[in-house]
Motif scaffolding. Structure first.
Motif, short mmCIF file in Angstrom:
data_model
loop_
_atom_site.label_atom_id
_atom_site.label_comp_id
_atom_site.label_asym_id
_atom_site.label_seq_id
_atom_site.Cartn_x
_atom_site.Cartn_y
_atom_site.Cartn_z
N TRP A 2 38.64 41.30 42.00
CA TRP A 2 39.57 42.81 42.28
C TRP A 2 38.87 44.04 42.57
N ARG A 3 37.06 43.82 43.45
CA ARG A 3 36.46 44.87 43.38
C ARG A 3 37.24 44.92 44.90
N CYS A 4 36.45 43.63 45.38
CA CYS A 4 37.37 43.59 46.54
C CYS A 4 38.74 44.61 47.55
N TRP A 5 39.66 43.43 46.37
CA TRP A 5 41.31 44.75 46.34
C TRP A 5 41.06 46.25 45.83
N ARG A 63 46.16 39.03 34.53
CA ARG A 63 47.47 39.15 35.70
C ARG A 63 47.28 37.89 36.50
N SER A 64 48.86 37.52 36.41
CA SER A 64 48.63 36.95 37.79
C SER A 64 49.38 37.13 38.57
N VAL A 65 48.55 37.10 40.06
CA VAL A 65 49.12 38.00 41.40
C VAL A 65 49.81 37.53 42.12
N GLY A 66 51.58 38.55 41.90
CA GLY A 66 52.09 37.66 43.13
C GLY A 66 52.04 37.79 44.50
N VAL A 67 52.66 36.74 45.74
CA VAL A 67 51.92 37.42 46.88
C VAL A 67 52.65 38.43 46.99
N ARG A 82 45.70 56.42 55.41
CA ARG A 82 46.61 57.28 55.93
C ARG A 82 47.93 55.77 55.78
N ASP A 83 47.56 54.88 55.35
CA ASP A 83 48.83 53.64 54.58
C ASP A 83 48.65 53.67 53.05
N THR A 84 49.72 54.89 52.34
CA THR A 84 49.85 55.55 51.14
C THR A 84 50.67 54.16 50.55
N PRO A 85 51.50 52.58 51.37
CA PRO A 85 51.98 52.04 50.13
C PRO A 85 51.54 51.17 50.32
N ARG A 86 50.82 50.43 50.64
CA ARG A 86 49.86 48.77 51.35
C ARG A 86 48.80 49.62 50.22
N GLN A 89 47.44 47.79 42.58
CA GLN A 89 48.43 47.57 41.70
C GLN A 89 47.54 46.07 41.74
N ARG A 90 47.01 45.11 43.14
CA ARG A 90 46.53 43.92 42.93
C ARG A 90 45.42 44.12 41.73
N ALA A 91 44.22 44.93 42.31
CA ALA A 91 43.09 45.40 41.76
C ALA A 91 42.98 45.17 40.57
#
Length: 150
Positions: A113-116, A146-150, A127-131, A137-139
């Motif tokens: 999670w730290r990397c994410w 929780r399981s993380v979807g791709v 400046r890529d707010t959606p990503r 959210q993945r972090a």
């Protein structure tokens, strides 16, 4: 701290609006005609959606801040190594360089999670707010187990 105060004031203004709109919706429903009941229900839907949106965003921000505090306690927060122009804006090439490193780090450790978290910061700086939001959210999901979807 300024951002927290701004968020709190905005949230309070929205809640006040939701209460006013909800009150008007109830008043319309109480009129009892088919048209006013339909308008009243429509007016009540907007505050419900707004409250849900405000709650979801507040929960997201709270969890992201908690992760930031944990990472800071571990000494793992990303260092601000970005070049800036004379007005303090981040240089795009500099943000792209840092982003490339953060992306490679995340690809090497996709379950950390730290990397994410650091990747989310890099996305925001680029400046890529959606990503940035999806990476955060993945972090959060990884930190919560929780399981993380791709």
């Amino acid at each position: 701290m300024r951002a927290k105060i701004t968020y709190a004031v905005t949230a309070l203004v929205l809640v006040f609006y939701f209460v006013l709109a909800g009150d008007r919706g109830i008043m319309l429903i109480q009129q009892g005609t088919l048209l006013t009941i339909a308008f009243g229900v429509a007016v009540l839907i907007l505050p419900v959606i707004g409250v849900w949106f405000l709650w979801a965003n507040t929960r997201f921000v709270t969890k992201a801040n908690r992760l930031g505090e944990l990472l800071e306690a571990e000494g793992g927060l990303p260092v601000d190594e970005l070049r800036r122009d004379q007005y303090g804006r981040i240089d795009r090439d500099s943000a792209d360089e840092v982003f490339a490193r953060r992306k490679a780090e995340t690809e090497d450790e996709p379950g950390d999670w730290r990397c994410w978290f650091r990747l989310a910061v890099a996305y925001r700086d680029a400046r890529d707010t959606p990503r940035a939001r999806k990476a955060m959210q993945r972090a959060i999901a990884l930190h919560e187990g929780r399981s993380v979807g791709v």
